[in-house]
Design an enzyme around this catalytic site. Structure first.
Site, PDB file in Angstrom:
ATOM      1  N   GLU A  81      20.948  32.608  35.706  1.00  0.00           N
ATOM      2  CA  GLU A  81      20.543  34.013  35.716  1.00  0.00           C
ATOM      3  C   GLU A  81      19.875  34.448  34.422  1.00  0.00           C
ATOM      4  O   GLU A  81      19.250  35.515  34.366  1.00  0.00           O
ATOM      5  CB  GLU A  81      21.778  34.893  35.973  1.00  0.00           C
ATOM      6  N   GLU A 112      35.869  15.291  38.572  1.00  0.00           N
ATOM      7  CA  GLU A 112      36.487  15.968  37.432  1.00  0.00           C
ATOM      8  C   GLU A 112      37.533  15.118  36.729  1.00  0.00           C
ATOM      9  O   GLU A 112      38.050  15.502  35.682  1.00  0.00           O
ATOM     10  CB  GLU A 112      37.123  17.274  37.868  1.00  0.00           C
TER      11      GLU A 112
END
Length: 281
Positions: A81, A112
């Site tokens: 953004e 992960e």
């Protein structure tokens, strides 16, 4: 040392499948109200991170977000953004997620579990001591994130950890610990809910304040936003009408020429400082 894993504690609610929709919505909303209070308690740590990160970004440093699952997706979202909103280069704020782009749409849960992969993924961007890295992990135990933080600290990057458990391994590993202790999730262990909301709020604060202090906002306006569609062009026109007293057509023509609200305002300022030039050209 054993720490309290609040994110895994039993929900305060039970028999959810038997509850009316209205009650479920009310109770989720009640829990969401707790998030803002938890974020408020973190403000001193957020301020500390911004205070140390800002000089680095002012001298060409970058900000990395790194996480897995929901935490990683929020980091990538937050980073994506920044260019359209503030007109920053694509590589100023960088989001990294365990498992790469595939993990943005599909769960890559095992990604992960490998601490060495976290720093390896950061290394692909050739980090320097000017850079900052925020590790995001609701549990504060994600190996991928912990590995990235360890590598970053070893190489002189400023590090912070955003988590929802007090005194977690991530808090111990990072230079600055931002602990959003929101309490047990509405659905036990579902940290995409309150923990994720808190993470998003913190990331919004950090990026917004940094961009303001980097001069990307004027007054309260996004003068450096990319005018990539009709809505944003109209927003830019309104800003110029408000700040420079231009007509709609004047503002539109200048934005088409200069491509940026800030550039138009700067040109108008130059014109006013040069009396011999009686129009913007």
């Amino acid at each position: 040392m054993k720490f309290r894993q609040v994110t895994e504690e039993n929900s305060l609610y039970d028999n959810l499948e038997q509850q009316p929709v209205r009650d479920l919505l009310r109770d989720i909303n009640r829990e969401d109200h707790r998030v803002a209070d938890a974020v408020e308690r973190c403000l001193p740590q957020v301020e500390r991170f911004i205070g140390q990160a800002l000089p680095r970004l002012q001298t060409g440093g970058r900000l990395f977000y790194i996480g897995a699952g929901t935490s990683g997706r929020l980091g990538v979202l937050g980073a994506s953004e920044i260019p359209p909103t503030f007109g920053m280069p694509e590589d100023t704020v960088i989001g990294i997620i365990a498992g790469g782009e595939k993990a943005l749409r599909h769960a890559v849960e095992q990604a992960e579990d490998h601490p060495e992969e976290g720093w390896k993924d950061v290394l692909a961007y050739r980090p320097t001591e000017k850079d900052c890295l925020i590790g995001i992990s609701a549990s504060g135990t994600t190996p991928y994130v912990l590995g990235a933080i360890a590598g970053a600290r070893k190489h002189g990057l400023l590090t912070a950890g955003i988590c929802s458990n007090p005194d977690s391994p991530l808090s111990e590993a990072a230079d600055i610990s931002i602990e959003i202790v929101v309490g047990p999730e509405f659905i036990t262990g579902s940290s995409r809910m309150k923990s994720g909301t808190g993470q998003k709020m913190i990331l919004n604060m950090i990026s917004t304040v940094l961009m303001i202090k980097l001069g990307k906002i004027q007054g309260n306006s996004m003068v450096n936003m990319r005018l990539s569609n009709r809505k944003l062009m109209e927003r830019g026109i309104r800003i110029l009408q408000d700040k420079a007293g231009l007509t709609h057509d004047e503002a539109r023509l200048l934005l088409q020429e200069y491509k940026n609200v800030s550039a138009v305002l700067e040109r108008i300022k130059e014109m006013k400082q040069s009396p011999s030039k009686n129009k913007v050209s």
